[in-house]
Write a protein that holds these residues in place. Sequence first.
Motif, PDB file in Angstrom:
ATOM      1  N   ASN A 561       0.873  -1.185   0.000  1.00  0.00           N
ATOM      2  CA  ASN A 561       0.000   0.000   0.000  1.00  0.00           C
ATOM      3  C   ASN A 561       0.903   1.225   0.000  1.00  0.00           C
ATOM      4  O   ASN A 561       1.795   1.346   0.863  1.00  0.00           O
ATOM      5  CB  ASN A 561      -0.882   0.032   1.253  1.00  0.00           C
ATOM      6  N   ILE A 562       0.715   2.082  -0.968  1.00  0.00           N
ATOM      7  CA  ILE A 562       1.537   3.293  -1.056  1.00  0.00           C
ATOM      8  C   ILE A 562       0.605   4.484  -1.256  1.00  0.00           C
ATOM      9  O   ILE A 562      -0.289   4.443  -2.114  1.00  0.00           O
ATOM     10  CB  ILE A 562       2.545   3.203  -2.229  1.00  0.00           C
ATOM     11  N   GLU A 563       0.824   5.515  -0.479  1.00  0.00           N
ATOM     12  CA  GLU A 563       0.078   6.767  -0.686  1.00  0.00           C
ATOM     13  C   GLU A 563       1.066   7.926  -0.767  1.00  0.00           C
ATOM     14  O   GLU A 563       2.214   7.804  -0.332  1.00  0.00           O
ATOM     15  CB  GLU A 563      -0.911   6.999   0.464  1.00  0.00           C
ATOM     16  N   GLY A 564       0.628   9.018  -1.319  1.00  0.00           N
ATOM     17  CA  GLY A 564       1.479  10.202  -1.397  1.00  0.00           C
ATOM     18  C   GLY A 564       2.119  10.402  -2.764  1.00  0.00           C
ATOM     19  O   GLY A 564       2.908  11.321  -2.957  1.00  0.00           O
ATOM     20  N   VAL A 565       1.763   9.548  -3.741  1.00  0.00           N
ATOM     21  CA  VAL A 565       2.222   9.761  -5.120  1.00  0.00           C
ATOM     22  C   VAL A 565       1.328  10.827  -5.738  1.00  0.00           C
ATOM     23  O   VAL A 565       0.121  10.862  -5.478  1.00  0.00           O
ATOM     24  CB  VAL A 565       2.137   8.441  -5.928  1.00  0.00           C
ATOM     25  N   LYS A 566       1.930  11.710  -6.532  1.00  0.00           N
ATOM     26  CA  LYS A 566       1.155  12.808  -7.112  1.00  0.00           C
ATOM     27  C   LYS A 566       1.251  12.827  -8.638  1.00  0.00           C
ATOM     28  O   LYS A 566       2.236  12.334  -9.203  1.00  0.00           O
ATOM     29  CB  LYS A 566       1.670  14.146  -6.549  1.00  0.00           C
ATOM     30  N   MET A 567       0.247  13.386  -9.245  1.00  0.00           N
ATOM     31  CA  MET A 567       0.275  13.545 -10.706  1.00  0.00           C
ATOM     32  C   MET A 567       1.528  14.340 -11.085  1.00  0.00           C
ATOM     33  O   MET A 567       1.857  15.324 -10.417  1.00  0.00           O
ATOM     34  CB  MET A 567      -0.978  14.282 -11.196  1.00  0.00           C
ATOM     35  N   GLY A 568       2.188  13.934 -12.148  1.00  0.00           N
ATOM     36  CA  GLY A 568       3.428  14.589 -12.570  1.00  0.00           C
ATOM     37  C   GLY A 568       4.656  13.848 -12.054  1.00  0.00           C
ATOM     38  O   GLY A 568       5.767  14.089 -12.512  1.00  0.00           O
ATOM     39  N   ASP A 569       4.442  12.908 -11.115  1.00  0.00           N
ATOM     40  CA  ASP A 569       5.575  12.134 -10.601  1.00  0.00           C
ATOM     41  C   ASP A 569       6.011  11.066 -11.621  1.00  0.00           C
ATOM     42  O   ASP A 569       5.202  10.577 -12.407  1.00  0.00           O
ATOM     43  CB  ASP A 569       5.187  11.398  -9.304  1.00  0.00           C
ATOM     44  N   ASP A 570       7.279  10.713 -11.580  1.00  0.00           N
ATOM     45  CA  ASP A 570       7.781   9.505 -12.236  1.00  0.00           C
ATOM     46  C   ASP A 570       8.017   8.490 -11.131  1.00  0.00           C
ATOM     47  O   ASP A 570       8.846   8.722 -10.242  1.00  0.00           O
ATOM     48  CB  ASP A 570       9.101   9.774 -12.969  1.00  0.00           C
ATOM     49  N   VAL A 571       7.283   7.400 -11.192  1.00  0.00           N
ATOM     50  CA  VAL A 571       7.405   6.399 -10.131  1.00  0.00           C
ATOM     51  C   VAL A 571       8.276   5.249 -10.635  1.00  0.00           C
ATOM     52  O   VAL A 571       8.031   4.703 -11.721  1.00  0.00           O
ATOM     53  CB  VAL A 571       6.017   5.870  -9.706  1.00  0.00           C
ATOM     54  N   TYR A 572       9.291   4.941  -9.869  1.00  0.00           N
ATOM     55  CA  TYR A 572      10.175   3.817 -10.207  1.00  0.00           C
ATOM     56  C   TYR A 572       9.960   2.707  -9.190  1.00  0.00           C
ATOM     57  O   TYR A 572      10.288   2.872  -8.016  1.00  0.00           O
ATOM     58  CB  TYR A 572      11.646   4.263 -10.193  1.00  0.00           C
ATOM     59  N   PHE A 573       9.391   1.599  -9.636  1.00  0.00           N
ATOM     60  CA  PHE A 573       9.250   0.434  -8.758  1.00  0.00           C
ATOM     61  C   PHE A 573      10.496  -0.426  -8.926  1.00  0.00           C
ATOM     62  O   PHE A 573      10.691  -1.052  -9.974  1.00  0.00           O
ATOM     63  CB  PHE A 573       8.013  -0.392  -9.151  1.00  0.00           C
ATOM     64  N   HIS A 574      11.361  -0.408  -7.910  1.00  0.00           N
ATOM     65  CA  HIS A 574      12.561  -1.256  -7.933  1.00  0.00           C
ATOM     66  C   HIS A 574      12.212  -2.517  -7.155  1.00  0.00           C
ATOM     67  O   HIS A 574      12.234  -2.513  -5.921  1.00  0.00           O
ATOM     68  CB  HIS A 574      13.731  -0.546  -7.257  1.00  0.00           C
ATOM     69  N   VAL A 575      11.874  -3.565  -7.865  1.00  0.00           N
ATOM     70  CA  VAL A 575      11.368  -4.753  -7.187  1.00  0.00           C
ATOM     71  C   VAL A 575      12.484  -5.788  -7.044  1.00  0.00           C
ATOM     72  O   VAL A 575      13.071  -6.218  -8.041  1.00  0.00           O
ATOM     73  CB  VAL A 575      10.178  -5.373  -7.955  1.00  0.00           C
ATOM     74  N   THR A 576      12.786  -6.148  -5.792  1.00  0.00           N
ATOM     75  CA  THR A 576      13.766  -7.205  -5.531  1.00  0.00           C
ATOM     76  C   THR A 576      13.006  -8.481  -5.194  1.00  0.00           C
ATOM     77  O   THR A 576      12.156  -8.483  -4.298  1.00  0.00           O
ATOM     78  CB  THR A 576      14.685  -6.835  -4.358  1.00  0.00           C
TER      79      THR A 576
END
Length: 667
Positions: A561-576
């Motif tokens: 669960n992730i909150e606090g991402v905003k429009m205009g962001d570039d989200v990088y999911f670094h999945v290990t």
Amino acid sequence: MKIINISIIALAMLAGGFFACKPDNAGKSGGAELAGDAAQKVYVAPGKHDEFYNIVSGGFNGQLSVVGLPSGRVLRIIPVFSQFAENGWGYSEETKPMLNTSHGFVPWDDSHHVALSTTNGEHDGKWAFINGNNTPRIARVSLSTFRTDEIIEIPNSGGNHSSPFITANSEYAVAGTRFSVPPDANADVSINSFKQNFKGYISFVSIDKTTGRMAIKFQLKTPGVSFDLARAGKGKSDGWFFFSCYNTEQANSLLEVNASQKDKDFILAVNWKKAEQYLAQGKGKKEAAKFAHNVYDEKTHSATSTIINEVMTLDPKECPDMLYFMPCPKSPHGCDVDPTGSYIVGSGKLAAVIPVFSFDKIQQAIAAKTFDGSFDGIPVLKYEAVLHGEVKKPGLGPLHTEFDGQGNAITSFFVSSELVKWNLQSLEVLDRVPTYYSVGHLSIPGGPTSKPHGKYVIAYNKITKDRYLPTGPELTQSAQLYDISGEKMKLLLDFPTIGEPHYAEAIPASLVEKNSRKIFKLEENNHPYVAKGEKEAKVVRKGNEVHVYMTSIRSHFTPDNIEGVKMGDDVYFHVTNLEQDWDVPHGFAVRGANNAEILIMPGETCTLKWKPSRVGVTPIYCTDFCSALHQEMQGYVRVSPAGSKIPLSWGTGKNPTAEAEQKVAKR
Ligand code: CUA
């Protein structure tokens, strides 16, 4: 036992249709008996392994496929030059640099020839090399991870067809240009100035013995002709390289007419040991060029792309006794060297004979200067002086030759659609079998090496016509497996292929399977965004970049669960992927991402970039069926409007906000 027998009969019945000329012949006694015998020879019982790996070029799909022989079962597709959404190759942040070139990101290529690494001329099971024909490149694929480890671009080349062919000890992978071009450093010239300005560059790409790392050691700046195919010398001819070339007319338009004028074109013999000596003597000249060198690092699980701006070249005009032309009848295509290195077989695709050249006679002719003039300053050896002999009336349109290790050669014929077996010493035709249809390359396991494994020959066919169920305007292409253990070649199996099966090599499974990588060790993971345990999972904001250090293990993500991402962001999911068990990849996908999924191997870190397109809650989930609770392996990301004051928060089962919301949702 009973089950197996029934399967054999069922296979035999199925195969009956394959062997008959027309479907209504299926089941007639002769065909059915033959089919039954053939079916047993290719039947690999459930749970049993194939005897050979067949590493098959995908042609214009830009990939490799891994096929088991004799079953013809496809085991894997290895993406090389083409983006592959199935596992994120060329989509993940880590693999995008692999497809970088001097032209920028190139997401596709046309792959033709596979070359497996050899030591002392014999398969060593380390690497497979393959060419990108369109945007000239050579790739190295690990036969341990079955992944592309390295791609090097070839400058001064216009179509990397004559590539990659490797020397007996894998010192070099060699690449000849199909289309001669003006040098990159001085390329803005009139097309009509072909003869003066265009050059046929041949690149010698060195291969590090231990790491396999490639580098362009030097390029030979040869006359402007079209290089088609090549083979390295071996045994007594080790240190030499042989290239078929056409368009010795040096035409630059309507080649189907203008490049078929001469009765004979050439095979170019290159003394590459001599080239190395000239290089050591300082005869090389650095020329401006621009090419990319991309390397995938197994420890950082990331690729880097470096642009290189110069290349070492050798001009034959300043390096005598390095190159010789041998006349070869009519537009030679295949150029193959027998296991002993004594004979060089040319295959003129418009010729009525197969010329076989003798390495000893080539050496004698060079020593005695038995020349027939010169071509652009390079001596042309007298045809009769270097000829071992001609195979007479072999068939129509000889293309390629491989060797069975018993003193025989098998040549493919495109026009007459057949394989023809002949003896290297006597040059007598021994046997011929039809192919269905229009065979291009052929492959005998170990056929291009000093020690062929023999047993089978596989024909890679361009056309299948009526052989398979129709699938709309485009039909499958195929391979056909023949038994060559006896005197007569016997068709055993047809199997459809992935993409165009351009060329392939086959290698005994015993040389490869023992090295197969099972996991990547988590403690050796040096990815800059790794989370080696759930405690290291976090979300970090850097301006408008949000970096999610995420872990996956059966059957949850942390955080989910992730909150606090905003429009205009570039989200990088670094999945290990925290798993340390064989064959437990996890997948990761985001709703609406203008991207593929990523498929993360055990112990590896992969990054999916996501630019949210709308405000709201976006699901994320695992795409690979990893456990009984795979369907529960999911999560949510809340995206708020730009400028929102919602703080970054995250967790799995612990995030108070998220937990509260889930409880509400359950009521
Ligand atoms: Cu992890 Cu499905």
